[in-house]
Design a protein around this motif. Sequence first.
Motif, PDB file in Angstrom:
ATOM      1  N   ASN A  44       0.840  -1.209   0.000  1.00 54.38           N
ATOM      2  CA  ASN A  44       0.000   0.000   0.000  1.00 54.38           C
ATOM      3  C   ASN A  44       0.871   1.252   0.000  1.00 54.38           C
ATOM      4  O   ASN A  44       0.596   2.214  -0.718  1.00 54.38           O
ATOM      5  N   PHE A  55       1.408   3.593   9.283  1.00 48.77           N
ATOM      6  CA  PHE A  55       0.604   2.576   9.965  1.00 48.77           C
ATOM      7  C   PHE A  55       1.426   2.069  11.144  1.00 48.77           C
ATOM      8  O   PHE A  55       2.612   1.745  10.985  1.00 48.77           O
ATOM      9  N   ALA A  95       1.002   3.962  -2.951  1.00 42.42           N
ATOM     10  CA  ALA A  95       0.612   5.355  -2.694  1.00 42.42           C
ATOM     11  C   ALA A  95       1.682   6.320  -3.209  1.00 42.42           C
ATOM     12  O   ALA A  95       1.381   7.416  -3.656  1.00 42.42           O
ATOM     13  N   ILE A 151      -3.957  10.157   3.432  1.00 41.97           N
ATOM     14  CA  ILE A 151      -5.320   9.634   3.259  1.00 41.97           C
ATOM     15  C   ILE A 151      -6.313  10.741   3.590  1.00 41.97           C
ATOM     16  O   ILE A 151      -6.219  11.376   4.648  1.00 41.97           O
ATOM     17  N   PHE A 203     -13.331  -1.800   0.853  1.00 42.20           N
ATOM     18  CA  PHE A 203     -13.216  -0.356   0.642  1.00 42.20           C
ATOM     19  C   PHE A 203     -11.913  -0.083  -0.101  1.00 42.20           C
ATOM     20  O   PHE A 203     -10.823  -0.429   0.354  1.00 42.20           O
ATOM     21  N   THR A 204     -12.029   0.510  -1.267  1.00 41.49           N
ATOM     22  CA  THR A 204     -10.825   0.830  -2.022  1.00 41.49           C
ATOM     23  C   THR A 204     -11.034   2.122  -2.792  1.00 41.49           C
ATOM     24  O   THR A 204     -12.160   2.447  -3.171  1.00 41.49           O
ATOM     25  N   THR A 205      -9.952   2.848  -3.000  1.00 42.12           N
ATOM     26  CA  THR A 205     -10.039   4.028  -3.862  1.00 42.12           C
ATOM     27  C   THR A 205      -9.284   3.744  -5.159  1.00 42.12           C
ATOM     28  O   THR A 205      -9.131   4.621  -5.987  1.00 42.12           O
ATOM     29  N   LYS A 206      -8.816   2.503  -5.271  1.00 37.16           N
ATOM     30  CA  LYS A 206      -8.013   2.174  -6.457  1.00 37.16           C
ATOM     31  C   LYS A 206      -8.915   1.697  -7.593  1.00 37.16           C
ATOM     32  O   LYS A 206     -10.052   1.271  -7.367  1.00 37.16           O
ATOM     33  N   ILE A 259     -11.121   2.961   5.839  1.00 29.89           N
ATOM     34  CA  ILE A 259     -10.077   2.200   5.153  1.00 29.89           C
ATOM     35  C   ILE A 259      -9.950   0.754   5.630  1.00 29.89           C
ATOM     36  O   ILE A 259      -9.469  -0.086   4.895  1.00 29.89           O
ATOM     37  N   GLY A 269      -6.930  -2.637  -6.975  1.00 31.88           N
ATOM     38  CA  GLY A 269      -7.150  -2.855  -5.533  1.00 31.88           C
ATOM     39  C   GLY A 269      -8.397  -3.686  -5.293  1.00 31.88           C
ATOM     40  O   GLY A 269      -9.369  -3.572  -6.051  1.00 31.88           O
ATOM     41  N   THR A 270      -8.340  -4.506  -4.251  1.00 33.33           N
ATOM     42  CA  THR A 270      -9.524  -5.309  -3.908  1.00 33.33           C
ATOM     43  C   THR A 270     -10.222  -4.723  -2.688  1.00 33.33           C
ATOM     44  O   THR A 270     -11.345  -5.086  -2.379  1.00 33.33           O
ATOM     45  N   GLY A 271      -9.526  -3.859  -1.988  1.00 33.76           N
ATOM     46  CA  GLY A 271     -10.118  -3.307  -0.758  1.00 33.76           C
ATOM     47  C   GLY A 271     -10.072  -4.302   0.384  1.00 33.76           C
ATOM     48  O   GLY A 271     -10.749  -4.129   1.396  1.00 33.76           O
ATOM     49  N   ASP A 295       5.186   6.117   4.749  1.00 36.26           N
ATOM     50  CA  ASP A 295       5.510   6.510   3.378  1.00 36.26           C
ATOM     51  C   ASP A 295       5.386   8.016   3.253  1.00 36.26           C
ATOM     52  O   ASP A 295       4.840   8.679   4.140  1.00 36.26           O
ATOM     53  N   GLY A 348      -6.934  -5.596   1.596  1.00 35.08           N
ATOM     54  CA  GLY A 348      -5.622  -5.599   2.253  1.00 35.08           C
ATOM     55  C   GLY A 348      -5.684  -5.140   3.705  1.00 35.08           C
ATOM     56  O   GLY A 348      -5.217  -5.832   4.607  1.00 35.08           O
ATOM     57  N   LEU A 349      -6.285  -3.976   3.939  1.00 36.33           N
ATOM     58  CA  LEU A 349      -6.276  -3.436   5.296  1.00 36.33           C
ATOM     59  C   LEU A 349      -7.260  -4.159   6.205  1.00 36.33           C
ATOM     60  O   LEU A 349      -7.016  -4.285   7.399  1.00 36.33           O
ATOM     61  N   THR A 372       1.793   8.848   5.199  1.00 39.32           N
ATOM     62  CA  THR A 372       0.974   8.012   6.069  1.00 39.32           C
ATOM     63  C   THR A 372       1.873   7.070   6.851  1.00 39.32           C
ATOM     64  O   THR A 372       2.884   6.606   6.328  1.00 39.32           O
TER      65      THR A 372
HETATM   66  P1  ADP Z   1      -6.641  -1.714  -1.639  1.00 42.99           P
HETATM   67  O1  ADP Z   1      -5.186  -1.430  -1.444  1.00 42.99           O
HETATM   68  O2  ADP Z   1      -6.897  -2.957  -2.407  1.00 42.99           O
HETATM   69  O3  ADP Z   1      -7.415  -0.558  -2.144  1.00 42.99           O
HETATM   70  P2  ADP Z   1      -6.681  -1.761   1.213  1.00 42.99           P
HETATM   71  O4  ADP Z   1      -7.704  -2.308   2.183  1.00 42.99           O
HETATM   72  O5  ADP Z   1      -5.312  -2.246   1.369  1.00 42.99           O
HETATM   73  O6  ADP Z   1      -7.265  -2.054  -0.210  1.00 42.99           O
HETATM   74  O7  ADP Z   1      -6.687  -0.185   1.326  1.00 42.99           O
HETATM   75  C1  ADP Z   1      -7.893   0.528   1.317  1.00 42.99           C
HETATM   76  C2  ADP Z   1      -7.674   1.958   0.892  1.00 42.99           C
HETATM   77  O8  ADP Z   1      -6.931   2.648   1.895  1.00 42.99           O
HETATM   78  C3  ADP Z   1      -6.871   2.135  -0.367  1.00 42.99           C
HETATM   79  O9  ADP Z   1      -7.658   2.009  -1.529  1.00 42.99           O
HETATM   80  C4  ADP Z   1      -6.317   3.538  -0.190  1.00 42.99           C
HETATM   81  O10 ADP Z   1      -7.286   4.497  -0.559  1.00 42.99           O
HETATM   82  C5  ADP Z   1      -6.132   3.661   1.304  1.00 42.99           C
HETATM   83  N1  ADP Z   1      -4.744   3.456   1.701  1.00 42.99           N
HETATM   84  C6  ADP Z   1      -4.204   2.356   2.282  1.00 42.99           C
HETATM   85  N2  ADP Z   1      -2.910   2.531   2.554  1.00 42.99           N
HETATM   86  C7  ADP Z   1      -2.589   3.783   2.141  1.00 42.99           C
HETATM   87  C8  ADP Z   1      -1.384   4.571   2.142  1.00 42.99           C
HETATM   88  N3  ADP Z   1      -0.228   4.099   2.631  1.00 42.99           N
HETATM   89  N4  ADP Z   1      -1.450   5.819   1.628  1.00 42.99           N
HETATM   90  C9  ADP Z   1      -2.606   6.317   1.137  1.00 42.99           C
HETATM   91  N5  ADP Z   1      -3.766   5.614   1.114  1.00 42.99           N
HETATM   92  C10 ADP Z   1      -3.762   4.368   1.595  1.00 42.99           C
END
Ligand code: ADP
Length: 499
Positions: free
Chosen positions: A392, A479, A396, A427, A440-443, A435, A448-450, A422, A452-453, A477
Amino acid sequence: MSSDDGQKKILLQALDAFRHDVVIISPDFRIVAANRHAEEKWDGRIIGQVCHSLLYRRESPCNACPAVEVMRTGLPAEMKQRLAVYQLPRSVSCFPIFAQDRIEALAMVDYDLSRMTNLEEGYQRANTFLRNTLLNAVDGIIAADMTGKVIIFNQAAAEATGYSIAEALDALYIWQIYPEDGRQNAREIMRQLRGESYGGKGKLKRYHIDIVGKNGERIPISLYASIIYEEEREMATIGFFHDLRERLRMKAELERAQVQLLQAEKMASLGKLAAGVAHQLNNPLGSITLFAQLMIEEHDLPAAAREDLRRIIHDAERCRDTVRELLEFARQTRQQMQPQDINRALSRTLFLLKNQSLFQNIEIACTLKEGLPPVRADIQQINHLFMNLILNAAQAMRNHGRLGLKTRMAQDATQVCIEVSDTGPGIDPQILPHIFEPFFTTKDPGEGTGLGLSMAYSIVQNHGGQIRVESIPDQGTTFIVTLPVAGPNNKGDSSEPIA
Ligand code: ADP
């Protein structure tokens, strides 16, 4: 019989038919005549009796006695009260009967109000029930008179539109809740209502339309409306509506989830495929290394060829390491909780990822605290956790920036802390609360599958730890994961099926 006598007879008959007591009393309160209703009630013992003693069982005239009032003023008077003797509300009216200028007698009519009161109470109860039903209905209910003025507006309508009940009833016109040219929209609805096409004349069924809330938000609704007629005249319109926002949102979410599930499935099969391919590569890689080593040991080999062979061996070993890590990664059967070195886990994940094109032009800064106590963890899950966070971060930054990996003891010394930071765009605070939600994804789709997190979140939960995020727009950001160290009560090896 004269016509006067005839009239009197009719009047007396009418009085006898009257279902309330009518008595005529002299100015000294003695009953001189009574209708049949009163006679029957008192078994014919009524004439000659003093009215307050017989009718109301009192020694003196009643408080606020209308007869006393009539004698004082010469005008009709009425007394309305609950008389002790009956315990029921009564109305006693009294009229003067004059002979020349003198009050000769008084006519007294005693109404039993209890029957009326029962009706009134019943009516009020029904009214309150109806009002509560309308007010508390799950669906929005709005009624308007024929000028468009809102006359009924329930709680659900208030919640959907943002107008309070009081302000809607005070000054809201129905067209104000229709978008754009509201009057035109209201007219169109009236046209539909009067037509036959949607549920018959005067009715509208399941009509989909948008209304606008007080704050300008458009609210899709399903409307059931009807015209209220009184003797063929249109008196009002009433609409029952269901707010469709939640349903539409869930529908969109479901569609998105379906697409993403397909995507996740595709990724999972790709993972299996990769593991299979890695397995296949293992043996030939072993042979390449072995034979290259055998050749290098030959004496008459030119120096340049020897150097080439060394490179072959070096690269084959790199391939072998990658394959081993990949296999390690893909292998997952049961949860294995064992004391693990977090620094090692982080380094291994980084090793797998850092040569990928995604990491080109990304500076990697590792600050791994030496001598950290082991963490009781399932290494596969921890690898996944780190991989998701690192990927991620790299995604980003889009090939430009600094990836920070840091481990340290947390403040309370029972936790190890891992930070993945990073220098990406950060965000958006509006999406920050979402997130960790699955899907939930903005990709873009495919990127992105939404998951990962949400996976990272459940892995950390599973390990009794915490994950949080700090993000500054345009700066980056971080984590922060904390995991409990493997203490005396938190050490042993355990195997549990993956939930
Ligand atoms: P995906 O990566 O498949 O979209 P994730 O659950 O990993 O799904 O992440 C969800 C959303 O959180 C991402 O689509 C992104 O918008 C945001 N995000 C996660 N990590 C970061 C990061 N390091 N910097 C900016 N946005 C992030």
